[in-house]
Design an enzyme around this catalytic site. Structure first.
Site, mmCIF file in Angstrom:
data_model
loop_
_atom_site.group_PDB
_atom_site.id
_atom_site.type_symbol
_atom_site.label_atom_id
_atom_site.label_comp_id
_atom_site.label_asym_id
_atom_site.label_seq_id
_atom_site.Cartn_x
_atom_site.Cartn_y
_atom_site.Cartn_z
ATOM 1 N N TRP A 38 -27.420 1.640 -6.534
ATOM 2 C CA TRP A 38 -25.753 1.623 -6.403
ATOM 3 C C TRP A 38 -25.327 2.759 -7.287
ATOM 4 C CZ3 TRP A 38 -22.938 0.950 -10.683
ATOM 5 C CH2 TRP A 38 -23.615 0.308 -11.679
ATOM 6 N N ASN A 59 -12.484 0.398 4.149
ATOM 7 C CA ASN A 59 -13.287 -0.401 3.287
ATOM 8 C C ASN A 59 -14.414 -1.258 3.868
ATOM 9 O OD1 ASN A 59 -13.413 -2.395 0.742
ATOM 10 N ND2 ASN A 59 -12.993 -4.145 2.419
ATOM 11 N N TRP A 62 -19.283 -1.102 -5.576
ATOM 12 C CA TRP A 62 -20.781 -0.784 -5.542
ATOM 13 C C TRP A 62 -21.675 -1.961 -6.109
ATOM 14 C CZ3 TRP A 62 -23.288 2.161 -2.716
ATOM 15 C CH2 TRP A 62 -22.874 3.316 -2.035
ATOM 16 N N GLU A 107 -5.840 -8.663 -1.746
ATOM 17 C CA GLU A 107 -6.438 -7.504 -1.997
ATOM 18 C C GLU A 107 -6.000 -6.717 -3.177
ATOM 19 O OE1 GLU A 107 -9.188 -6.670 -0.328
ATOM 20 O OE2 GLU A 107 -9.167 -8.411 0.912
ATOM 21 N N TRP A 135 -35.356 0.299 -7.579
ATOM 22 C CA TRP A 135 -34.761 1.303 -6.685
ATOM 23 C C TRP A 135 -35.567 2.472 -6.592
ATOM 24 C CZ3 TRP A 135 -30.804 -0.873 -5.144
ATOM 25 C CH2 TRP A 135 -29.996 -1.904 -5.999
ATOM 26 N N TRP A 192 -7.892 -8.250 -5.797
ATOM 27 C CA TRP A 192 -9.004 -7.689 -6.244
ATOM 28 C C TRP A 192 -8.970 -6.735 -6.894
ATOM 29 C CZ3 TRP A 192 -13.892 -9.290 -5.697
ATOM 30 C CH2 TRP A 192 -14.229 -10.427 -5.001
HETATM 31 P P1 FAD Z 1 -5.872 -1.968 1.702
HETATM 32 O O1 FAD Z 1 -6.616 -2.699 2.598
HETATM 33 O O2 FAD Z 1 -4.217 -1.625 2.106
HETATM 34 O O3 FAD Z 1 -5.499 -2.698 0.219
HETATM 35 C C1 FAD Z 1 -4.171 -2.473 -0.636
HETATM 36 C C2 FAD Z 1 -4.979 -2.012 -2.000
HETATM 37 O O4 FAD Z 1 -5.598 -3.255 -2.551
HETATM 38 C C3 FAD Z 1 -5.920 -1.072 -1.793
HETATM 39 O O5 FAD Z 1 -5.114 0.392 -2.119
HETATM 40 C C4 FAD Z 1 -6.523 -1.234 -3.355
HETATM 41 O O6 FAD Z 1 -5.712 -0.699 -4.448
HETATM 42 C C5 FAD Z 1 -6.674 -2.810 -3.577
HETATM 43 N N1 FAD Z 1 -8.023 -3.100 -2.892
HETATM 44 C C6 FAD Z 1 -8.340 -3.311 -1.688
HETATM 45 N N2 FAD Z 1 -9.527 -3.644 -1.404
HETATM 46 C C7 FAD Z 1 -10.132 -3.744 -2.660
HETATM 47 C C8 FAD Z 1 -11.283 -4.021 -3.150
HETATM 48 N N3 FAD Z 1 -12.473 -4.589 -2.212
HETATM 49 N N4 FAD Z 1 -11.558 -3.953 -4.411
HETATM 50 C C9 FAD Z 1 -10.540 -3.517 -5.266
HETATM 51 N N5 FAD Z 1 -9.508 -3.345 -4.909
HETATM 52 C C10 FAD Z 1 -9.071 -3.361 -3.459
HETATM 53 N N6 FAD Z 1 -10.991 1.196 -4.200
HETATM 54 C C11 FAD Z 1 -10.411 2.184 -4.904
HETATM 55 O O7 FAD Z 1 -9.059 2.140 -4.774
HETATM 56 N N7 FAD Z 1 -11.117 3.150 -5.441
HETATM 57 C C12 FAD Z 1 -12.401 3.307 -5.441
HETATM 58 O O8 FAD Z 1 -13.046 4.011 -5.914
HETATM 59 C C13 FAD Z 1 -13.174 2.269 -4.486
HETATM 60 N N8 FAD Z 1 -14.501 2.347 -4.208
HETATM 61 C C14 FAD Z 1 -15.075 1.473 -3.455
HETATM 62 C C15 FAD Z 1 -16.498 1.380 -3.440
HETATM 63 C C16 FAD Z 1 -17.022 0.453 -2.603
HETATM 64 C C17 FAD Z 1 -18.683 0.411 -2.403
HETATM 65 C C18 FAD Z 1 -16.421 -0.629 -2.063
HETATM 66 C C19 FAD Z 1 -17.148 -1.405 -1.101
HETATM 67 C C20 FAD Z 1 -15.072 -0.688 -2.061
HETATM 68 C C21 FAD Z 1 -14.521 0.499 -2.936
HETATM 69 N N9 FAD Z 1 -12.833 0.338 -2.906
HETATM 70 C C22 FAD Z 1 -12.345 1.276 -4.076
HETATM 71 C C23 FAD Z 1 -12.154 -0.697 -2.452
HETATM 72 C C24 FAD Z 1 -11.522 -0.733 -1.042
HETATM 73 O O9 FAD Z 1 -12.480 0.158 -0.272
HETATM 74 C C25 FAD Z 1 -10.406 0.288 -1.082
HETATM 75 O O10 FAD Z 1 -9.484 0.303 -2.092
HETATM 76 C C26 FAD Z 1 -9.708 0.305 0.231
HETATM 77 O O11 FAD Z 1 -10.380 0.966 1.290
HETATM 78 C C27 FAD Z 1 -8.507 1.530 0.043
HETATM 79 O O12 FAD Z 1 -7.724 1.638 1.351
HETATM 80 P P2 FAD Z 1 -6.234 0.919 1.241
HETATM 81 O O13 FAD Z 1 -5.455 1.543 0.321
HETATM 82 O O14 FAD Z 1 -5.804 1.243 2.797
HETATM 83 O O15 FAD Z 1 -6.584 -0.644 1.273
#
Ligand code: FAD
Length: 482
Positions: free
Chosen positions: A367, A349, A390, A283, A314, A286
């Site tokens: 989106w 997420n 998005w 993650e 859209w 990602w």
């Molecule tokens: P954890 O699951 O603990 O993951 C650890 C770290 O990994 C996160 O803090 C983040 O930096 C990174 N990460 C995790 N999942 C993703 C992912 N799918 N894509 C990229 N990085 C990821 N994340 C943001 O930080 N900022 C945003 O503006 C953002 N917008 C999003 C919009 C949409 C529509 C979607 C589907 C996802 C988005 N995310 C965004 C990705 C993800 O949802 C969040 O990073 C995550 O929910 C943060 O929670 P956590 O720190 O507990 O994640």
């Protein structure tokens, strides 16, 4: 020491540990002046939204306090950045400026100009690696181009070569004999006028110390079972580190080091079942991938990476958009997510994917409308992750979910919130419904609704669209651009 006085320009790197610019400044100058310059106009179309400004206010305060523990302080000024830097250089006699890189397109253009202007006047302007495991231009495909697919990117990124070691906190940050003036933090007016941020205070502790608490919690309580818990919005099964990562209060290098020192490095092949720690690291991968894509495709915050989606039909529907934003769609898991976002400035997420699918497929609203709303309401609003997220859910980005995969909000709710704890927390008007009907109250028999105190259309909305019909028309719209 090559310099008597140097500036460290803090931007999205509000930490003392593992801070390359701060370390370089301390190594290069007798006296170091930490400065933050507020210049939202320089962020292009993406000036910080309301929730980000709240976080920024508190992280600036925390960073100043941490610097003061080292007999230093944070000088706060309002932009323009170049003029301000030149002014402070003139006032203090500084001969060098150090900063950690940011990679947003508008900021890159600005920083290039600042670097060349300062260098042209004999100032040493040094940019250091920012808040990523590797620089976005360092990882390339065999042909030398950027990646658009995650797995080979990640294999070629940190699975091949571990990131650089982290830097310790400096023991001292020597200040100048006389400090330049700073404005008061309150003068930046970052806190909302509307009383909307009460929930943020209970959920979050902005700053480097708050990030370290969450890292510890991640290692002790979350990571071992992360592969199972990460999809459950009813549990605290993820790290909640995203806003801390965005504001540079913790680095992915620190996280990588904490995980790999306990569990070993990630395996170079992705075969076999994934463990909690390795799923967690992917993650973080990602996040790297999102910045890689934004760096190489700088138009993506406003335009789909997959060009054929520019012609997607859209819909404009302000009433439906507003129902989605306010958590009043009649689909409990969607409404729970949108209300969590409004209250906490964050959303799980899995639920981001569900509400994103609902907006772009059930409501067929672009989106970009979703990205803008998230930008204003998320404390972790991050141009790379938000754009990638998005475009992923909208089917039009790098390594995206296909548009024809339309999440069913009822079965998603039943699968990922099986006891309904998440929905009951955020949609309390449904809390008395039995589990069986919680994710689809419109199907519940009248006597069950009555007993739970639910009057559809009054205490809770009827669904604003029918799932099967909405799915059909989304697929028909997709056919038009296939
Ligand atoms: P954890 O699951 O603990 O993951 C650890 C770290 O990994 C996160 O803090 C983040 O930096 C990174 N990460 C995790 N999942 C993703 C992912 N799918 N894509 C990229 N990085 C990821 N994340 C943001 O930080 N900022 C945003 O503006 C953002 N917008 C999003 C919009 C949409 C529509 C979607 C589907 C996802 C988005 N995310 C965004 C990705 C993800 O949802 C969040 O990073 C995550 O929910 C943060 O929670 P956590 O720190 O507990 O994640």
């Amino acid at each position: 020491m090559p310099h008597d006085t140097a500036l460290v320009w803090f931007r999205r790197d509000f930490r003392l540990a593992d801070n390359p610019a701060l370390r370089s400044a301390i190594d290069a100058a007798e006296h170091v002046i930490p400065i933050y310059i507020h210049a939202p106009d320089e962020e292009g179309d993406w000036a910080p939204g309301g929730a980000s400004r709240w976080w920024l206010h508190h992280t600036l305060a925390a960073h100043d306090a941490a610097l003061r523990e080292r007999q230093s302080r944070l000088i706060i000024r309002a932009g323009p950045s170049l003029d301000t830097l030149q002014h402070v250089i003139q006032q203090t006699g500084a001969t060098a400026v150090f900063w950690n890189r940011r990679y947003e397109p508008a900021i890159r253009r600005r920083d290039e100009l600042i670097k060349s202007t300062l260098s042209g006047t004999g100032i040493e302007a040094v940019s250091r690696p920012g808040n990523l495991l590797s620089e976005p231009w360092e990882v390339t495909t065999g042909g030398g181009g950027p990646y658009q697919v995650f797995t080979p990117f990640w294999k070629n990124c940190c699975l091949r070569e571990p990131p650089a070691e982290t830097l310790p906190k400096p023991r001292a940050v020597n200040g100048p004999a006389s400090w330049p003036q700073s404005i008061e933090l309150a003068e930046l007016r970052l806190l909302p006028k509307l009383d909307w941020d009460a929930g943020f205070y209970t959920r979050w502790t902005p700053g480097e110390a708050g990030a370290q608490v969450l890292l510890k919690r991640l290692m002790q309580e979350v990571i071992a079972r992360y592969d199972e818990s990460r999809n459950r919005p009813d549990q605290r099964g993820t790290s909640s580190l995203s806003p801390h990562l965005y504001f540079g209060e913790i680095t992915p290098r620190q996280i990588y080091e904490a995980v790999t020192s306990e569990y070993g490095p990630p395996a170079p092949t992705s075969k076999g079942p994934k463990s909690g720690p390795m799923t967690f690291l992917s993650e973080i991968g990602w996040r790297e991938f999102a910045w890689h894509v934004l760096y190489h495709f700088p138009d993506t915050p406003l335009r789909p990476l997959r060009e054929k989606f520019a012609a997607f039909p859209w819909r404009t529907d302000n009433q439906a958009l507003s129902a989605w934003q306010r958590g009043q769609t009649g689909y409990p898991i969607v409404d729970a997510g949108m209300r969590e976002l409004w209250h906490d400035g964050w959303m799980h997420n899995r639920v981001r994917m569900i509400v994103g699918s609902f907006l772009t497929k059930h409501l067929r609203i672009s989106w970009l409308e979703g990205a803008k709303w998230f930008w204003d309401t998320l404390v972790d609003a991050d141009l790379a992750n938000n754009t990638l997220g998005w475009q992923w859910i909208g089917g039009c980005g790098a390594d995206a979910a296909p548009y024809f995969r339309v999440f069913n909000p009822v079965s998603q709710g039943e699968k990922f919130d099986p006891q309904g704890d998440y929905v009951r927390k955020w949609v309390p008007e449904l809390s008395e419904l039995p589990d069986e009907w919680l994710h689809q109250p419109w199907q519940a028999p009248d006597h069950i609704l009555k007993r739970a105190g639910v009057v559809l259309g009054q205490t809770y909305p009827k669904p604003i669209v029918d799932h099967a019909e909405a799915r059909k028309s989304a697929l028909a719209a997709f056919d038009a651009i296939k």
